[in-house]
Design an enzyme around this catalytic site. Structure first.
Site, short mmCIF file in Angstrom:
data_model
loop_
_atom_site.label_atom_id
_atom_site.label_comp_id
_atom_site.label_asym_id
_atom_site.label_seq_id
_atom_site.Cartn_x
_atom_site.Cartn_y
_atom_site.Cartn_z
N ILE A 270 0.87 -1.17 0.00
CA ILE A 270 0.00 0.00 0.00
C ILE A 270 0.91 1.22 0.00
O ILE A 270 1.89 1.27 0.74
CB ILE A 270 -0.91 0.04 1.24
CG1 ILE A 270 -1.76 -1.24 1.34
CG2 ILE A 270 -1.83 1.26 1.23
CD1 ILE A 270 -2.58 -1.33 2.61
N CYS A 271 0.57 2.21 -0.80
CA CYS A 271 1.43 3.39 -0.87
C CYS A 271 1.50 4.12 0.46
O CYS A 271 2.51 4.75 0.79
CB CYS A 271 0.98 4.33 -1.98
SG CYS A 271 -0.73 4.89 -1.83
N THR A 272 0.43 4.03 1.27
CA THR A 272 0.41 4.69 2.58
C THR A 272 0.71 3.71 3.71
O THR A 272 0.30 3.93 4.85
CB THR A 272 -0.95 5.36 2.83
OG1 THR A 272 -2.00 4.39 2.66
CG2 THR A 272 -1.19 6.51 1.87
N LEU A 386 3.80 11.59 1.39
CA LEU A 386 2.45 11.08 1.22
C LEU A 386 1.64 11.21 2.51
O LEU A 386 0.65 11.93 2.55
CB LEU A 386 2.51 9.63 0.75
CG LEU A 386 1.27 9.08 0.05
CD1 LEU A 386 0.87 9.95 -1.13
CD2 LEU A 386 1.50 7.65 -0.42
#
Length: 458
Positions: A270-272, A386
């Site tokens: 997951i990017c986060t 992010l």
């Protein structure tokens, strides 16, 4: 033949199931001429779609959402064969996609301009107009929800879309395109399949007005250079290296559960995801013990392919060589498929490999700090921007973190969640623009100012 999930031949992509490594199918790869033709088809369809009343566009998008819901189980099964996600996660992504399409179907017709104060005898206003053709380049880790968000916002505001799903998840991307396109007028949504070369041909096309990209930072930065030459409006949400700060006053077991959720959900893909953990020395021992227990209790999906697993393991191996210690995990498992264990690393420093790079896998690296100031000072040292999370009961610490962290999203006392309609702009290497939420409607439109004065008549 390689044991990677996505195997490129000259004319097709062959996919292996990440769960057991078996070949599950292949898809044809578009060439440059086919990409250009897809853009031309979307360009030809756009004037009529733009002229369609907004309320009618909304009704059409609602029909597409309902069609997606009806075939959700089929699509989830296809997605699992492409990217190996747990079924509950695949189902959740599809449910989110349906909800997102319905939200844009309702909100886009309400997307309005403003009246301006000008001369008493004149009318001044702004109106939002569709930009034209949107190139949507989407990832494999949450392929349906992300694609539905970009496609929904673009279509609802009167744009047409050429969608290139990830080459690591092409069967799901193709099926999603078939479902949605069947509910829309011809060529309002066109899907093209292929790897980076197909994506580059799409985003560099002079017929593309908007490029919306969710994916790796390296790909996003290449796309940014291309759109600088074409003049297309760019929206991109790319990688992250998100920090988690654990303050001295929180329950260490609760904090460990939060850290495990952030680091291990979707196997860390997951990017986060939580990528760097800074824990106060006062709770560090209890926290790390609880985090190991969390890691060892979890059943994880495999990583998407052998290449991804090799990259994650290389970062872990480099970190161990740098002096980190693995309290659990950190070894390449035997057996078929592309699994990697939930891994907890301690003894990390800002120079440790997993702290310096985004690690797209189930790794929770921990650095012990003496005070909150030290944690915050280390957390802000990052090229990405992010998101970040702070676990604290101290409202002053929370406010300081909100002000200092150079990220698009700051989360206090919850690694995931948030109110519907929330949106954020990534910073640094993580991207730019609003990639979701009501503000995505702004990204998909351009504003025209109208000044209407009285004519002088005979």
């Amino acid at each position: 033949m390689s044991d990677d999930t996505a195997i490129r031949t000259r004319d097709e992509i062959v996919i292996r199931d990440p769960r057991d490594g078996t070949v599950t199918g292949s898809v044809p790869v578009a060439d440059v001429a086919e990409v250009r033709a897809a853009v031309a088809r979307a360009r030809a369809a756009q004037p009529a779609w733009r002229a369609t009343p907004a309320a009618e566009r909304g009704r059409t998008l609602r029909a597409a959402a309902h069609a997606l819901a009806e075939r959700g189980a089929e699509l989830a099964e296809v997605e699992q064969r492409d990217n190996g996600r747990l079924r509950a996660d695949a189902d959740g992504g599809i449910a989110a996609a349906v909800d997102t399409l319905l939200q844009y179907a309702e909100s886009a017709p309400l997307h309005r301009g403003r009246s301006l104060r000008g001369a008493p005898d004149a009318l001044d206003l702004t109106r939002a107009e569709p930009r034209g053709v949107v190139a949507a380049v989407t990832p494999w880790n949450d392929p349906i929800a992300v694609a539905a968000g970009l496609i929904g916002a673009a279509v609802a505001t009167g744009n047409t879309v050429v969608h290139k799903p990830s080459e690591r998840c092409p069967h799901a991307g193709r099926l999603l395109g078939e479902i949605l396109a069947a509910a829309l007028p011809p060529d309002v949504l066109v899907t093209v399949l292929g790897g980076a070369d197909v994506g580059e041909a799409l985003v560099s096309s002079p017929g593309v007005d908007v490029v919306a990209h969710v994916g790796s930072t390296a790909a996003g930065e290449r796309i940014a250079r291309m759109t600088a030459l074409t003049g297309a409006h760019l929206v991109r949400e790319n990688g992250g290296n998100d920090a988690l700060i654990v303050d001295a006053d929180v329950d260490p077991r609760w904090a460990a559960a939060q850290a495990a959720l952030g680091a291990f959900a979707n196997s860390g893909q997951i990017c986060t995801a939580v990528e760097r953990i800074f824990v106060h020395r006062a709770v560090a021992q209890e926290f790390t013990s609880a985090l190991v227990a969390e890691a060892e209790s979890r059943t994880l999906a495999p990583l998407v392919d052998a290449r991804m697993r090799d990259e994650v393991h290389a970062q872990v191996t480099a970190s161990l060589a740098d002096g980190a210690r693995a309290l659990t995990g950190g070894t390449m498992p035997d057996g078929p498929g592309f699994r990697y264990p939930a891994t907890v690393l301690v003894g990390c420093t800002p120079d440790t490999a997993v702290f310096r790079q985004e690690t797209f896998g189930p790794v929770a690296p921990v650095m012990v700090v003496d005070d909150f100031d030290s944690a915050l000072r280390h957390a802000v040292q990052d090229a990405y921007g992010l998101a970040a999370t702070v676990l604290t009961g101290d409202i002053a610490h929370a406010h300081r973190a909100i002000d200092a962290l150079p990220v698009g999203t700051v989360k206090i006392n919850a690694v995931f969640g948030g109110a519907p309609g929330g949106s954020a702009q990534p910073r640094g290497r993580s991207g730019s623009g609003f990639g979701y939420g009501p503000e995505l409607l702004d990204e998909m439109t351009s504003v025209k100012v109208v000044h209407m004065a009285p004519a002088v008549t005979r």
